[in-house]
Design an enzyme around this catalytic site. Sequence first.
Site, mmCIF file in Angstrom:
data_model
loop_
_atom_site.group_PDB
_atom_site.id
_atom_site.type_symbol
_atom_site.label_atom_id
_atom_site.label_comp_id
_atom_site.label_asym_id
_atom_site.label_seq_id
_atom_site.Cartn_x
_atom_site.Cartn_y
_atom_site.Cartn_z
ATOM 1 N N ASP A 72 9.403 -12.107 8.135
ATOM 2 C CA ASP A 72 9.814 -11.485 6.867
ATOM 3 C C ASP A 72 10.913 -10.447 7.119
ATOM 4 O OD1 ASP A 72 9.860 -11.021 4.141
ATOM 5 O OD2 ASP A 72 8.237 -9.550 4.189
ATOM 6 N N VAL B 151 2.356 4.753 2.243
ATOM 7 C CA VAL B 151 2.722 5.246 3.573
ATOM 8 C C VAL B 151 2.703 6.769 3.554
ATOM 9 C CG1 VAL B 151 4.457 5.237 5.398
ATOM 10 C CG2 VAL B 151 4.167 3.218 3.958
ATOM 11 N N GLY C 269 0.817 -1.204 0.000
ATOM 12 C CA GLY C 269 0.000 0.000 0.000
ATOM 13 C C GLY C 269 0.848 1.250 0.000
ATOM 14 N N LYS D 194 0.398 3.647 7.410
ATOM 15 C CA LYS D 194 0.463 2.705 6.289
ATOM 16 C C LYS D 194 -0.958 2.296 5.917
ATOM 17 C CE LYS D 194 3.700 -0.348 5.649
ATOM 18 N NZ LYS D 194 4.626 -1.510 5.711
#
Length: 932
Positions: free
Chosen positions: A127, A18, A16, A33
């Site tokens: 991640d 920010v 997306g 975000k």
Amino acid sequence: MGRFAVQAELGRGAMGVVYKAMHPGLGVPVAIKVLGDTFSSDESFRSRFRKEASTVASLNHPGIVRVYDFDIDRGALFIVMEFVEGRSLRTWLQDSGRFTAAVSSDLIQQLLSAVGAAHARGIVHRDLKPDNVLISTQGKTKILDFGIAKVMDDEAHLTATGSMVGTPAYMAPEQIKGDPVDQRVDVYALGVILYELLHGKPPYTGSMPTVLHSHVFNQPQPSTAIAPETFEAILRAMARKPEQRFESCEEFAGALLSAPVGTRPGSAPALPPAAPPPVRVGTGLADRVFTGLRALRDPSGSPIAGPAGGCSHSGCTANEGWQCSYIDPTGQRCDSWWCKRHIGFIEATPFCTRHASVLRALAATAGTIHEIKQRPLVDDRSLNLANLVAEDVEKDLTELLRRRFQGRQDLRIVVDRTVRQTWEGRGRIAWERSWSAVQAQGYLARIGVRVAAAEPDRVKVSVGNSVVLSEVPDWIAKRPDGETPDRADRARFRNKVVEIVLATIDIPTPLPRPPAAAPAAVFADQPRVAPALLTGMVLRQLALGSKLTGYEIAERLALSFAGVHPTLTEISGLGFVNVLGFAAEAGPWSSRPLPERMAYAITPQGRAHAEELGATGSHHPGPAPVTLAEYVTSVSAASVPRQLTEAEVAAALAGLEVPPAVIESVRAAINSRGSIFLYGSPGNGKTSLARRLATLQGGPVLVPVAIEAAGDVIRVFDPAVHRLEGEQPPDRRWRRVARPMLQVGGEFNLEMLEATWEPAGRSYEAPLQVKANCGVLLIDDLGRQRTSPKQLLDRLLVPLEQGVDFLNLAGSGRKIEIALQAQVAFSTNLKPADLLDEAYLRRLAYKVLMPDPSWPAFQRIFDRECVRLGVPAAPAGTLDTIQQLYGGRPPRGSHPRDLLERLVDVAAARGERPEVTPQLLEAAWQTLFVTS
């Protein structure tokens, strides 16, 4: 986005956009975000994300980007996070290619500290990669997106068996194969990141199939840029089988910290880049002496052979080298000899490893080693330990202070770069490093890491004047016992220091920012106060005296002059006040800008208008109330659940005999802010336990003097409930108080949960649950009230579950919604089944039985009460005597106190010294219990 005003776009990515915005309550910049439509439109994803984000929001560590909030705006799911001024690790790698060993070591240790803290709370990132690591302008690493990868992973597994979520270059083999994962996938990713920091590229590159295959079947290749010992640690972190990896981040950190000097990332080489210049001295043995800090060498400049046994390093057999040049303030020299492999040089002068570390620590601000004013004695080990621990926690403690006081223009963060000599009682020398938030008036906060020369193995950590940790680190404590050293102990101790200081000093203060002092005739935006209410308050102040200056009016209403100036201008134009010119006589306004020195007097029309406003509006005299929205923001920010440790709970309950199962339930209840139902026999400490709950919820909170909702004023601050604590805020509409602890018993009724209308002042007194917000509301002796327990829970359960309550305002007939973030505790001596049916008990979050004390616990309570009352220690066999008196009756937690107090009274009546004797015990027993 919601209540956040977006200021700028910071970037876009796969998930997306920010944005940068300003937090309306905390007054600090935040990053927002906004997740893309793919995620925001999926209701199941949103549900899982809310649950995960709530967990992550409680994760508090200076190395992790903090999550403040999450919400949905026009269908878009967004996360509100801490704003970090800096760049991602990925951009730094792209610019630099690779980092030096020293920088790589610093960065990876910071990451291991933060990730280890998350793992301790059961949160795995999944991640980790340079793109998710920010480096602030102060050099502090900050990790992004904790918890988001887990929700994405769950989503992927709903749609495709064996799917994977992550970045291939940093994924552990089990992630690639779709197997279950745990914290070791993060250890694997950190091993990959360390390899890339040192080598310049990840261990596996190429097409995605090639990279994935390599992670599953290959191992990294050695690099000339990576020291062998460091590479061994990377190989273990990246082991293909999880059980062969480091079990924790602390183990990984310990392996890197314990690498030999000269091979450890960031260590200095053992030998100087050039041989030191020869220093000619006498040729006889008697002439081989030091002058200042010169090297001991023979006339040719070669090192002199050492004494029998050769080099002082354990296991080294070299017999030629240098003698350590260290001399302490008493003139004593270090007599150790070291070969060329184990000697250290500073400014071409040889020193043993320990004294080289001492001088490096002291020379940070001295300039050269010859300018150092204070040096420890030759055998003093305390300075090195203080510096070692301080170096380990430096970045985290600096960031903690910076983050805690961000946005404050009236202070600066000061980090002591050198170890300084200080004193610890009775003139004992200690060595300390410190971190401070400093105002012009002095310290606002100060953290110190100190080791005393008299206790060279004990580390003391202080916040302000309080010692929050005093402990011998495990790696030192285990040596005398001959235990095998655990290389992870140093990293664990680092994490403990950071966690304790964090819990002590990181107290959020969600205060609406006070208006800046404005120059004459220039006024900033002010806190919102209803115009009619503010007009009435100004006129009532003027009606109390013949004249007042603008400065005095503002002071009485706890507003800046900029907040009342527009109202004064308006009412003077309407003829309600006369402008009398500048006040000539001396007063507190004499140094203020000219507009504030203007004097005003009320006119007859103004008095009439004030009476008209008072007929329908509040007569609240001041300070000015805060808005309901400001109050809700403050309560929400101060009510974020804390992740309490067992040590914190044990410390808060010190002096109470509480079974481990009860401690665990209390810890869980505080962490979740759930309701607590305490039951058990009378005298077993239910009320005492409940009264300690507020101290576990954190530090001081801000309470408004009053709040305003649609013109109605509700007084919240109550001196009988709220105890002032700490430095009071500049905005005097608020009070900083200790966490409220409000207790009611048999006198309680349902009317106490409603705002009380006071016709004379045309305002309201806040109900109990509002006064207890951010603290504890204890309803003691449940079942003894005229209001039935069922009626009470019918009134409270839904507001407690929803976090909001609806108050009826009798004076205006309005109903308002208000935040309810008080932790409610119920305490009863009656049987739960006699009070409530199962359906009601189920909705109370935590049911805690306070059992009768065991006889050993009874003995411990008895001994403490003897000390408190000044009674000599009980002789052996006293407990047997007491058990005989009980004759099978169950003991209670309060009995030792009550029994000893009666014993003291009986002894005084007899004119005897109070002692624990069978005669006095039996006499006290007869006065305490009812014969049945």
